[in-house]
Design a protein around this motif. Structure first.
Motif, PDB file in Angstrom:
ATOM      1  N   THR A   1       5.385  21.944  28.118  1.00 26.00           N
ATOM      2  CA  THR A   1       5.270  22.443  29.745  1.00 26.00           C
ATOM      3  C   THR A   1       6.361  22.507  30.817  1.00 26.00           C
TER       4      THR A   1
ATOM      5  N   LEU B   1      12.286  17.764  34.380  1.00 25.25           N
ATOM      6  CA  LEU B   1      10.517  17.796  34.314  1.00 25.25           C
ATOM      7  C   LEU B   1      10.404  17.549  32.571  1.00 25.25           C
TER       8      LEU B   1
ATOM      9  N   GLY C   1       6.446  24.361  41.158  1.00 21.88           N
ATOM     10  CA  GLY C   1       6.792  25.231  39.717  1.00 21.88           C
ATOM     11  C   GLY C   1       7.833  25.810  40.862  1.00 21.88           C
TER      12      GLY C   1
ATOM     13  N   GLN D   1      -3.498  20.811  37.194  1.00 26.28           N
ATOM     14  CA  GLN D   1      -2.461  21.266  36.099  1.00 26.28           C
ATOM     15  C   GLN D   1      -1.211  20.199  36.095  1.00 26.28           C
ATOM     16  N   ALA D   2      -0.688  20.156  37.350  1.00 27.91           N
ATOM     17  CA  ALA D   2       0.310  18.697  37.835  1.00 27.91           C
ATOM     18  C   ALA D   2       0.037  17.572  37.176  1.00 27.91           C
TER      19      ALA D   2
ATOM     20  N   ARG E   1       5.781  29.920  37.177  1.00 24.12           N
ATOM     21  CA  ARG E   1       4.297  29.953  37.209  1.00 24.12           C
ATOM     22  C   ARG E   1       4.671  28.537  37.816  1.00 24.12           C
ATOM     23  N   PRO E   2       3.663  28.474  39.248  1.00 23.29           N
ATOM     24  CA  PRO E   2       3.411  27.686  40.121  1.00 23.29           C
ATOM     25  C   PRO E   2       2.215  27.122  39.298  1.00 23.29           C
ATOM     26  N   ALA E   3       2.449  25.790  39.411  1.00 20.70           N
ATOM     27  CA  ALA E   3       1.170  24.620  39.050  1.00 20.70           C
ATOM     28  C   ALA E   3      -0.362  24.884  40.527  1.00 20.70           C
TER      29      ALA E   3
ATOM     30  N   SER F   1       8.429  30.350  32.694  1.00 20.27           N
ATOM     31  CA  SER F   1       7.494  31.368  33.747  1.00 20.27           C
ATOM     32  C   SER F   1       8.020  31.242  35.002  1.00 20.27           C
TER      33      SER F   1
ATOM     34  N   ASP G   1       7.755  26.002  30.014  1.00 18.29           N
ATOM     35  CA  ASP G   1       6.833  26.639  30.327  1.00 18.29           C
ATOM     36  C   ASP G   1       6.910  26.742  31.530  1.00 18.29           C
ATOM     37  N   TRP G   2       7.084  26.054  32.405  1.00 19.78           N
ATOM     38  CA  TRP G   2       6.833  25.987  33.944  1.00 19.78           C
ATOM     39  C   TRP G   2       8.498  26.459  33.937  1.00 19.78           C
TER      40      TRP G   2
END
Ligand code: NAD
Length: 718
Positions: free
Chosen positions: A166, A158, A140, A181-182, A175-177, A173, A169-170
């Motif tokens: 994506t 990315l 993330g 999900q990755a 947020r780690p994935a 946010s 969003d990454w």
């Protein structure tokens, strides 16, 4: 081939791997890898070695630690970010030019992501042609949480590796994935069981070398513009911006990142990275970045203290709580949830039942949300024993008292409790306004007595003030700190005194509000101005939520402790509303009127009755204030009080003070706490503002030390 302090390059010796080399991150003398300046420089040297070595046909990138790379070295940010934005941008641009050369090597590369690859760690992994990720790893780009965004080409890559939606969003946010999900996002190419990761990554590298995987096309895709029409990019951007703007008005990083990514999408890699670097230079200079980076470092410092206390305290394996009310119930639940079984005593059977019912409700909610397995919920429930006596108290390591806020009652109950517990049991009071030394007065073992001031609601609020009385032993303090930390809280050690730390610093702020209103300010405007400044709720609304009967009492107790500075205001709106029975939400009205919304939550509306009561106090009539004037008059007394508290040693370090204010009362995160805010404004400016408002008396009078610091150009946080 290359041996640095963070990186090694060595030939791979397994059969059939001729010409393959391994670039291994293995930071000497550390449990983790991070991307500090030295590592980036060694990476440059490693690329040179690989590029110059004859016969190298492929590179496997690995980590010798449990993590891949946890990210940049945040301790380096402070100094770096003191530069001008253009210099910061130039610095990152130079690093980028260096590391881009890895992507441009004429040979394939596979990155084996074995553990956390966060921030710069993921950005580095994105340089490789292919990535294999352990099923247990996480990736993330959490930089927005520090008011930043990826600055090592991460936003550019990315977008091209995972697509706009994506990437947006990454990055926005943070947020780690997890692995699945990755993989689905295309950020990694394969997953592997932890034990099989290296073999899988090596096999992928071999097949790339054999030409079975078009690795060169993958690298080329990252250098090219994104093949997407401008209006499609614009549409994605509009969607993402909408979400980012709603999130954090004072934190421009996400928005800047999104706009930069959208603009760079139509460009080649190098120009897109130039844009990223320039924008990074700008966000690095924002108040949010300065404050959030500071808060991160403060948090690290505080955690280090917790570890020390854990070594020095008495381990709490079993605990007890006196009082099953609002606070006691919450404390018992939190203790059990975190694995410390607890006996909960109350004199009222109904309170015990209510306390358990509340625990059941919380557990059911967590099971419903999937945050807790039903078996675990049952175990938590079974770890709470309710009782009306003190049976078994002789076996507990710590008792937290949360009964009525009455000095005589607490003294009597605690003195009796000493007979039920073991000689080494720590007794903690959750008092919100009484002095620990006063409560301790009749105790036989005052050295075992300490304050543990939790905030309401206990399961949600992270802060615990651990209060050291003058006779409290260091071991009792450490025991309380370690127990609170084990409960998942952030304990901060403070000295005994009216309001301890957080409520003490809040009190002049509340008083400034009452004075502003007496001077003719519209309290609804004050709320709007302070909410726009970043507080979760304005001061009038806060009073309504807390309940003004209780609030006014706490205020009186604390104000009495600082008579030189905190003088109760005549024509006092809070007292007037209390006298009219308007205590706040709990009575259906305070500064505002309340009615239940469809979800049953109280919704506030302007109250003509409250406005009339307050207007009657404004004997000088209503007056216009600018929002800036309101913010200054509200915030300065808080900064001054924070300075007094620090100078008096109520708390040991600026890091602890700011952490407590962020966690205890929701001080705006982008401003970092009162001392960080003073640093950001600059002490000369704080002193100048205080002088501007000097007519309002001692709350606006800087301490001598503040003046000296202003003169020396000193800061609270170094
Ligand atoms: P509460 O009235 O909800 O609960 C107190 C409970 O203690 C009641 O259930 C009562 O039956 C029980 N009790 C009274 N005497 C007892 C005794 N001798 N032995 C065992 N139980 C006894 O009160 P609360 O809001 O939970 O507050 C408790 C303490 O926590 C107070 O000191 C308060 O100042 C402090 N505190 C409250 C808050 C808050 O927001 N409510 C926040 C921080 C600290």
């Amino acid at each position: 081939m290359f041996q640095g302090q963070s990186i090694q390059v060595l030939p791979i010796t397994e059969p059939g791997t001729e010409g393959l080399v391994e670039l291994r991150f293995d930071r000497q003398g550390d449990a983790i890898n991070k991307l500090d300046a030295r590592t980036v420089d060694e990476f440059r040297q490693a690329i040179d070695v690989i590029a110059a070595a004859p016969g190298v046909r492929g590179v496997l990138v690995t980590s010798a630690k449990d993590v891949f790379i946890v990210g940049a070295d945040i301790t380096e940010f402070g100094l770096k970010f003191q530069q001008e934005p253009q210099q910061i941008a130039a610095g990152v641009r130079e690093s980028n030019a260096m590391i881009n050369r890895f992507e441009d090597l004429p040979i394939p590369s596979v990155v084996a992501i074995n553990g956390f690859a966060l921030g710069g760690g993921l950005e580095l992994a994105l340089l490789g042609a292919l990535r294999v990720m352990s099923e247990t790893a996480q990736v993330g780009v959490p930089e927005v949480k520090l008011g930043l965004f990826p600055g090592f080409g991460g936003t550019v890559r990315l977008v091209r590796v995972a697509g706009l939606a994506t990437a947006f969003d990454w990055v926005a946010s943070g947020r780690p994935a997890k692995a699945a999900q990755a993989l689905a996002a295309g950020v990694v190419d394969e997953l592997a069981a932890p034990g099989a990761l290296r073999d899988r990554a090596l096999a992928l590298l071999q097949s790339a070398v054999r030409g079975e995987v078009d690795w060169a096309a993958r690298q080329q895709r990252k250098r090219a513009p994104l093949p997407l029409a401008a209006d499609a990019v614009a549409a994605e951007l509009a969607k993402a911006l909408d979400a980012a703007r709603r999130g954090a008005p004072h934190q421009p990083a996400a928005q800047t990142a999104l706009e930069t990514m959208a603009e760079g999408a139509s460009l080649g890699r190098d120009r897109a990275i130039d844009l990223e670097s320039a924008a990074f230079g700008r966000v690095a200079k924002t108040q949010a970045a300065a404050s959030l980076v500071r808060a991160f470092l403060n948090d690290q410092a505080v955690k280090k203290l917790h570890k020390r206390h854990a070594r020095e305290g008495r381990p709490v394996a079993r605990a007890a709580v006196l009082g099953a009310g609002t606070m006691g119930g919450g404390i018992a639940f939190t203790s059990a949830l975190r694995g410390v079984p607890v006996r909960m005593k109350d004199i009222a059977q109904a309170a015990l039942e209510q306390g358990l019912a509340e625990a059941d409700k919380q557990l059911a909610r967590q099971v419903r949300n999937g945050r807790l397995k039903p078996e675990k919920a049952q175990a938590v429930r079974a770890a709470i024993t309710v009782q009306r006596d003190e049976a078994g108290f002789d076996e507990v390591d710590c008792v937290i008292e949360a009964i009525v806020e009455n000095l005589d009652v607490k003294r009597r109950v605690l003195a009796a409790l000493e007979g039920s517990v073991g000689p080494g049991t720590v007794i903690a009071s959750n008092t919100s306004s009484l002095r620990i030394d006063d409560i301790a007065q009749p105790l036989a073992r005052p050295e075992n007595f300490v304050g543990m001031h939790f905030f309401n609601p206990v399961p949600v609020m992270p802060l615990v003030e651990v209060i050291r009385g003058s006779r409290t032993s260091p071991q009792a303090v450490s025991t309380a700190v370690a127990y609170a930390a084990a409960m998942g809280k952030v304990p901060i050690v403070v000295q005994d005194g009216p309001g301890f730390l957080v409520n003490r610093i809040l009190t002049p702020y509340v008083n400034a509000f009452v004075q502003l209103v007496a001077d003719g300010a519209d309290f609804e405007q004050v709320d709007r101005a302070m909410e726009a400044f970043g507080w979760p709720m304005g001061p009038a609304y806060l009073q309504d939520v807390v309940g003004m009967d209780v609030g006014a009492h706490v205020f009186d107790v604390i104000a009495a402790g600082y008579p030189a500075r905190i003088r109760p205001v005549e024509r006092n709106a809070i007292r007037t509303l209390v006298a009219a029975g308007r205590f706040g939400q709990k009575t259906g009205g305070g500064f505002y009127d309340y009615e239940a919304d469809p979800a049953g939550k109280p919704r506030k509306t302007s109250s003509p009755a409250a406005r009339a009561l307050v207007a009657a106090l404004q004997t000088g009539g209503a007056r216009d204030f600018t929002d800036a004037e309101i913010v200054e008059r509200m915030m300065l007394p808080m900064l001054v009080e924070a300075a007094h508290a620090l100078e008096e040693g109520v708390v040991a370090t600026p890091a602890e003070l700011d952490t407590a204010m962020l966690l205890g009362i929701g001080f705006p995160a982008y401003a970092g706490g009162p001392l960080q805010y003073a640093d950001w404004l600059g002490l000369p400016q704080v002193v100048a503002l205080c002088e501007k408002h000097a007519a309002f008396g001692p709350p606006y009078q800087p301490t001598a030390r503040m003046r000296a610091m202003a003169a020396e150009g000193a800061r609270y946080h170094r």
